[in-house]
Design an enzyme around this catalytic site. Structure first.
Site, PDB file in Angstrom:
ATOM      1  N   LYS A 282      39.687 -32.195  -1.767  1.00 38.88           N
ATOM      2  CA  LYS A 282      39.574 -31.798  -0.379  1.00 38.88           C
ATOM      3  C   LYS A 282      41.092 -31.594   0.260  1.00 38.88           C
ATOM      4  CE  LYS A 282      38.587 -31.281   3.799  1.00 38.88           C
ATOM      5  NZ  LYS A 282      37.532 -30.774   4.648  1.00 38.88           N
TER       6      LYS A 282
ATOM      7  N   CYS B 115      42.258 -30.322  10.797  1.00 39.99           N
ATOM      8  CA  CYS B 115      42.084 -30.429   9.246  1.00 39.99           C
ATOM      9  C   CYS B 115      43.206 -29.893   8.760  1.00 39.99           C
ATOM     10  CB  CYS B 115      40.831 -29.647   8.769  1.00 39.99           C
ATOM     11  SG  CYS B 115      39.276 -30.171   9.970  1.00 39.99           S
TER      12      CYS B 115
HETATM   13  N1  SAJ Z   1      44.176 -19.373  10.721  1.00 37.67           N
HETATM   14  C1  SAJ Z   1      45.098 -18.151  10.890  1.00 37.67           C
HETATM   15  N2  SAJ Z   1      44.777 -17.128   9.937  1.00 37.67           N
HETATM   16  C2  SAJ Z   1      43.942 -17.003   9.063  1.00 37.67           C
HETATM   17  C3  SAJ Z   1      42.795 -18.001   9.209  1.00 37.67           C
HETATM   18  C4  SAJ Z   1      42.978 -19.072   9.987  1.00 37.67           C
HETATM   19  O1  SAJ Z   1      46.092 -18.369  11.526  1.00 37.67           O
HETATM   20  O2  SAJ Z   1      43.972 -15.916   8.514  1.00 37.67           O
HETATM   21  C5  SAJ Z   1      44.376 -20.400  11.700  1.00 37.67           C
HETATM   22  C6  SAJ Z   1      43.213 -20.453  12.766  1.00 37.67           C
HETATM   23  O3  SAJ Z   1      43.479 -19.782  13.853  1.00 37.67           O
HETATM   24  C7  SAJ Z   1      43.237 -22.055  12.980  1.00 37.67           C
HETATM   25  C8  SAJ Z   1      43.702 -22.812  11.698  1.00 37.67           C
HETATM   26  O4  SAJ Z   1      44.079 -21.534  10.962  1.00 37.67           O
HETATM   27  O5  SAJ Z   1      44.184 -22.373  13.954  1.00 37.67           O
HETATM   28  C9  SAJ Z   1      42.613 -23.340  10.675  1.00 37.67           C
HETATM   29  O6  SAJ Z   1      41.319 -22.455  10.917  1.00 37.67           O
HETATM   30  P1  SAJ Z   1      40.220 -22.146   9.700  1.00 37.67           P
HETATM   31  O7  SAJ Z   1      39.198 -21.289  10.095  1.00 37.67           O
HETATM   32  O8  SAJ Z   1      40.990 -21.745   8.830  1.00 37.67           O
HETATM   33  O9  SAJ Z   1      39.672 -23.559   9.352  1.00 37.67           O
HETATM   34  P2  SAJ Z   1      39.455 -24.837  10.031  1.00 37.67           P
HETATM   35  O10 SAJ Z   1      40.407 -25.851  10.369  1.00 37.67           O
HETATM   36  O11 SAJ Z   1      38.519 -24.489  11.280  1.00 37.67           O
HETATM   37  O12 SAJ Z   1      38.418 -25.459   9.009  1.00 37.67           O
HETATM   38  C10 SAJ Z   1      38.922 -25.842   7.553  1.00 37.67           C
HETATM   39  C11 SAJ Z   1      37.894 -25.336   6.743  1.00 37.67           C
HETATM   40  N3  SAJ Z   1      38.781 -25.337   5.115  1.00 37.67           N
HETATM   41  C12 SAJ Z   1      39.188 -24.441   4.480  1.00 37.67           C
HETATM   42  O13 SAJ Z   1      38.550 -23.241   4.771  1.00 37.67           O
HETATM   43  C13 SAJ Z   1      39.665 -24.582   3.270  1.00 37.67           C
HETATM   44  C14 SAJ Z   1      36.517 -26.002   6.588  1.00 37.67           C
HETATM   45  O14 SAJ Z   1      35.893 -25.481   5.294  1.00 37.67           O
HETATM   46  C15 SAJ Z   1      37.012 -27.570   6.445  1.00 37.67           C
HETATM   47  O15 SAJ Z   1      35.529 -28.097   6.580  1.00 37.67           O
HETATM   48  C16 SAJ Z   1      37.806 -27.778   7.715  1.00 37.67           C
HETATM   49  O16 SAJ Z   1      39.021 -27.282   7.536  1.00 37.67           O
HETATM   50  C17 SAJ Z   1      37.840 -29.400   7.542  1.00 37.67           C
HETATM   51  O17 SAJ Z   1      37.343 -30.230   8.327  1.00 37.67           O
HETATM   52  O18 SAJ Z   1      38.550 -29.853   6.531  1.00 37.67           O
END
Ligand code: SAJ
Length: 425
Positions: free
Chosen positions: A221, A275
């Site tokens: 994870k 996360c």
């Molecule tokens: N972000 C970027 N660029 C991107 C993608 C995301 O800057 O191309 C930023 C987002 O704006 C945000 C952060 O990253 O600030 C995280 O967003 P996210 O959509 O990537 O992920 P989370 O934090 O909402 O959810 C993640 C997910 N993990 C993965 O995709 C590996 C989700 O599946 C998990 O369940 C969650 O973390 C968790 O609870 O651990």
């Protein structure tokens, strides 16, 4: 002779979920819709009252309807104190303390709260993202309170209680879909613990269940979220390189991604949420010498927010009394979650300057207390903020902001950290 087929008894009929937040509440509601009697436990009295009245305290598409239905059907209720059940799912926060050291206080409190109501045959599953070894710690914390029961860290397959880790993988904004459709890792302290936890998840998960041991599940994870952090850091680093050499990062990434084996993520104002901005530190804390790429990526993503602040401050030098519209406070688009949000951090930093700040966040009713306390920060409406601003800083790609016509931005300096208005002068 006629054969009588008796329907198979459900693996679990009564389940308790500890922590009714972004993970626990949807999980509790979905299980309740499958006919399981679910008792949600939370330390927050107003959350408990709201859920028992059929309401919800978070923004997540479709969740209000599912919770309302489950409460009305009598399958879901919330309480402040644990009571006996056949399975207990722990879904509490795992933040970090000063110096990025994991803070396991909520997990420990949850384990201690469950221990008195445990009986032989019960299952405990840790869903919270946790440092390697936490599932065994849960077993130890409970064993200290219940010497009359055998726990798996000591008694292995002969234990009275099964304990496993099954990290949640749901993406905020798509929770109800992913909770059911995603595959899951299930790591037991013993193989029997994993099997027993799998029987619980089989009752509502359609994705595959991958069984392993607890420590592997914990690290898998943390690695999933670190993978994403490292890849976003690459995009954020490229965005700063592009600024320096005068290239449009959005166009460059779009073109690079035409390669069949390249998939660069999107840059932004930094990485937020509870996360991805937190979990990589659990790996760095456990193996500081080894986890060099993971640490550097965290540093790049944190630095990106400072870089945005510097850009805005630099732009503000052109004005005598600059008015800055900051669009978006949540950590990503179309949600209300402000935890570890780089947008909030950026607004707070800017508020230290001699600027008038108009913060626009359509998903919250009021500014968080620390921003509301700043005399120069106002919670503004989108149109009003753009109208009054000298500088428009786009921090979150909310759907409302994507609809702003470029013509509304003319004569304003635009700092677009998400590429929503890419190409806008
Ligand atoms: N972000 C970027 N660029 C991107 C993608 C995301 O800057 O191309 C930023 C987002 O704006 C945000 C952060 O990253 O600030 C995280 O967003 P996210 O959509 O990537 O992920 P989370 O934090 O909402 O959810 C993640 C997910 N993990 C993965 O995709 C590996 C989700 O599946 C998990 O369940 C969650 O973390 C968790 O609870 O651990």
């Amino acid at each position: 002779m006629k054969r009588v087929i008796t329907p198979k008894a459900p693996a679990f009929t009564k389940v308790s979920v500890l922590g009714l937040g972004y993970v626990g509440l949807p999980m509790a509601a979905v299980m309740a819709t499958r006919g399981i009697e679910v008792i949600g436990i939370d330390v927050n009295k107003s959350v408990v009252e709201k859920i028992n009245a059929g309401g919800i305290h978070i923004v997540e598409p479709g969740l209000d309807i599912v919770v309302r239905g489950a409460v009305a059907a009598g399958n879901l209720r919330a309480s402040l104190t644990p009571e006996p059940a056949e399975a207990f799912i722990i879904a509490v926060p795992t933040p970090f303390k000063e110096n990025n050291v994991p803070d396991m206080r909520y997990c420990e409190e949850a384990a201690r709260a469950i221990a008195p109501v445990l009986k032989a045959g019960d299952l405990v599953v840790l869903e919270s993202t946790s440092p390697v070894g936490t599932t065994e710690d849960i077993s130890r914390w409970m064993a200290a309170i219940r010497p009359d029961l055998k726990f798996p860290h000591q008694h292995g397959e002969a234990a009275d209680i099964c304990i496993a880790h099954s990290p949640e993988r749901i993406l905020p904004g798509r929770v109800l879909i992913e909770l059911v459709a995603n595959s899951r890792i299930i790591g037991g302290i013993t193989p029997k613990c994993a099997q027993r936890a799998a029987a619980l998840y089989r009752m509502f998960v359609e994705g595959e269940l991958h069984l392993t041991n607890a420590r592997t599940a914990e690290l898998a994870k943390l690695s999933e979220n670190s993978f994403r952090d490292v890849n976003i850091a690459f995009a954020n680093e490229l965005s700063m390189v592009c600024e320096k050499v005068g290239v449009d990062v959005w166009e460059m990434i779009r073109l690079a991604n035409c390669h069949p084996r390249v998939n660069i993520l999107q840059p932004g104002p930094g990485v937020g949420g509870h996360c991805i901005a937190v979990d990589p530190w659990f790996i760095v804390h456990a193996a500081p010498e080894e986890a060099r790429l993971i640490r550097t990526s965290r540093e790049i993503n944190e630095h990106k927010a400072e870089h945005v602040v510097d850009r805005v401050r630099h732009a503000a030098e052109r004005f005598r009394a600059p008015v800055i519209a900051c669009l978006g406070l949540s950590y990503k688009a179309d949600i209300d979650d402000l935890r570890e949000s780089p947008a909030v951090h950026i607004v707070k930093e800017l508020a230290k300057g001699d600027f008038q700040i108009l913060a626009v966040e359509p998903n919250v009713h009021a500014l968080p207390a620390d921003l509301a306390a700043c005399a120069n920060v106002e919670h503004a409406d989108l149109d009003d903020a753009i109208e009054r601003a000298d500088i428009v800083v786009l921090l979150v790609d909310h759907k409302e902001f994507k609809l702003v016509p470029k013509s509304a931005l003319l004569a304003r300096i635009v700092v677009d950290t998400r590429g929503v208005w890419a190409g806008t002068p």
